[in-house]
Structure formats: structure tokens, C-alpha cells
Design a protein around this motif. Structure first.
Motif, mmCIF file in Angstrom:
data_model
loop_
_atom_site.group_PDB
_atom_site.id
_atom_site.type_symbol
_atom_site.label_atom_id
_atom_site.label_comp_id
_atom_site.label_asym_id
_atom_site.label_seq_id
_atom_site.Cartn_x
_atom_site.Cartn_y
_atom_site.Cartn_z
ATOM 1 N N ARG A 50 49.892 66.343 37.713
ATOM 2 C CA ARG A 50 48.808 65.797 36.889
ATOM 3 C C ARG A 50 47.876 66.899 36.392
ATOM 4 O O ARG A 50 47.382 66.849 35.258
ATOM 5 C CB ARG A 50 48.023 64.753 37.685
ATOM 6 C CG ARG A 50 48.738 63.419 37.829
ATOM 7 C CD ARG A 50 47.771 62.337 38.296
ATOM 8 N NE ARG A 50 47.186 62.644 39.598
ATOM 9 C CZ ARG A 50 47.706 62.257 40.748
ATOM 10 N NH1 ARG A 50 48.832 61.549 40.752
ATOM 11 N NH2 ARG A 50 47.119 62.565 41.887
ATOM 12 N N ARG A 51 47.624 67.881 37.222
ATOM 13 C CA ARG A 51 46.753 68.982 36.812
ATOM 14 C C ARG A 51 47.382 69.816 35.692
ATOM 15 O O ARG A 51 46.688 70.350 34.825
ATOM 16 C CB ARG A 51 46.427 69.887 38.011
ATOM 17 C CG ARG A 51 45.442 69.287 38.999
ATOM 18 C CD ARG A 51 45.160 70.244 40.145
ATOM 19 N NE ARG A 51 44.150 69.734 41.032
ATOM 20 C CZ ARG A 51 42.850 69.906 40.894
ATOM 21 N NH1 ARG A 51 42.401 70.623 39.868
ATOM 22 N NH2 ARG A 51 41.999 69.403 41.771
ATOM 23 N N ARG A 109 49.897 65.443 42.441
ATOM 24 C CA ARG A 109 48.590 65.991 42.056
ATOM 25 C C ARG A 109 48.744 67.263 41.226
ATOM 26 O O ARG A 109 48.049 67.449 40.223
ATOM 27 C CB ARG A 109 47.762 66.278 43.318
ATOM 28 C CG ARG A 109 46.430 66.954 43.042
ATOM 29 C CD ARG A 109 45.531 66.973 44.264
ATOM 30 N NE ARG A 109 45.129 65.621 44.641
ATOM 31 C CZ ARG A 109 44.243 65.360 45.605
ATOM 32 N NH1 ARG A 109 43.698 66.361 46.287
ATOM 33 N NH2 ARG A 109 43.912 64.129 45.883
#
Length: 213
Positions: free
Chosen positions: A208-209, A205
Motif C-alpha cells: 500500500r505504501r 502494508r
């Protein structure tokens, strides 16, 4: 055995988090230096690159259980003991540094050469290119590299339990293997899988950010 399982889980997390941080402190500069000193890099140094590459390759090729035994004198010198979670951090860190260095090298090497050339055209120095271009542009890949290293160290920490390293590996060996308590073995495996999944999802996560593509 709830108390023992909680304590063992905390010891595993302590070992792995500390080893990941320490290996990043050393492995990140080594990986960047491998890129800079390579043929065609910003600061080509073939001899240095070959020496670093040889050391990294030797570190990666040595099985962890052998490494752990080989560094026992160094571990005792640093922490005064060779058993327990604190002692296990030493071989875990040593084993993770070359592994992470190669991942960092791969991540930084994938940065668009056009960005580096643009920075050079504007008169940026090597340190500025590393700090302003190479590292920021490779952040998603670096986060994934740290995540892979963290997950790998969880497996290493379980092996450390074979020589009194503490954590879930030690609990599984003492109760699940030596005392034939299969239920304890199953619970420790489940806990290890849960820890791996949680940190893998967290790392993915964050990556991806940070990915701006």
C-alpha cells in the motif's frame, strides 16, 4: 516444550526467508523475461517464451512432496545431507521459483502500456525500460507476489517436516502425530497461523505504501 517450539519456529523462518530470497533472485528475472519474450513484448522470442513457459508450467504442476523426493540427489550434492532445515531450503527454492515467476509475469504485464510507449518514444533501451518503468511501476504487485510466495512456502516447509526437514512441520509430525500429543499439534498450527498473519499484514502494508495510484 518451549525451547523446542522456539527452535522449530526459528528453523521455519530460516527456511522460508532463505527460500524466498533465493527464489526471488531467479524467479524475478525469469518472470521479466517471460514478459519481454512474449508476442508483442519488447523483445519477442516465441521459441524462448514457449520453452520458458513449459519449464515454469512443469515446475508449478509437480506436487511439492514429489519434488522434494525427486531432488534428493541434488540436495545431497549441494549441502551434503538431505535432512534438516538447510537441506529443505533446496527443494523449497526450486518449488517456489516457477510459482513466483508466474506472479512476476502477471505483475509486470499489468504495467500501463502507455508508460512503456512513452519511454520508447524518448529513446530508452530495453534495459532502461525494465529498470526505470516496468519494475518501479509494478513494485506494489511484486511485493504482493513475494508475500504470497512467502506464505505458500510456509505451507511447503510444513510438508518438508514429513521427510526430516525440520521446523514446525517436523515438530508437529513427531510429537503431534506419531506420539499423539494433540496439544503440540495445536500449538504448532497456532504458531504457523501467527507467522502467516504477521508477514501477510507486513506485505500488504508495504504494498500500500508503494502504490502511487
Amino acid at each position: 516444550m518451549t525451547a523446542e517450539l522456539i527452535q522449530a519456529t526459528l528453523e521455519t523462518l530460516q527456511m522460508v526467508v532463505a527460500s524466498t530470497v533465493l527464489s526471488a533472485i531467479v524467479g524475478l528475472p525469469v518472470g521479466v523475461l517471460l514478459v519481454l519474450s512474449a508476442r508483442g513484448g519488447l523483445r519477442p522470442a516465441p521459441v524462448l517464451n514457449r520453452i520458458l513457459g513449459l519449464i515454469v508450467n512443469l515446475g508449478r504442476s509437480l506436487p511439492f512432496i514429489i519434488l522434494m523426493i525427486a531432488v534428493i540427489p541434488f540436495t545431497r550434492l549441494l549441502v551434503g545431507t538431505t535432512i534438516g532445515s538447510a537441506a529443505a531450503i533446496v527443494p523449497l527454492t526450486i518449488g517456489a521459483i516457477p510459482f513466483l515467476a508466474r506472479l512476476v509475469e502477471s505483475a509486470v504485464s499489468d504495467v500501463d502500456p502507455g508508460l512503456v510507449e512513452a519511454a520508447q518514444a524518448m529513446g530508452a533501451r530495453t534495459g532502461q525500460i525494465v529498470g526505470k518503468v516496468l519494475l518501479p511501476e509494478s513494485r506494489p504487485a511484486l511485493v504482493r507476489a513475494l508475500t504470497v510466495t512467502f506464505v505458500t512456502l510456509i505451507g511447503y516447509s510444513a510438508m518438508a517436516g514429513a521427510v526430516g526437514g525440520g521446523g514446525l512441520g517436523d515438530l508437529a509430525i513427531r510429537y503431534g502425530y506419531q506420539l499423539f500429543q494433540t496439544n503440540v499439534m495445536v500449538v504448532t498450527v497456532v504458531l504457523l497461523v501467527v507467522v502467516v498473519q504477521v508477514f501477510q499484514l507486513l506485505g500488504d502494508r508495504i504494498a500500500r505504501r508503494l502504490d502511487r495510484r
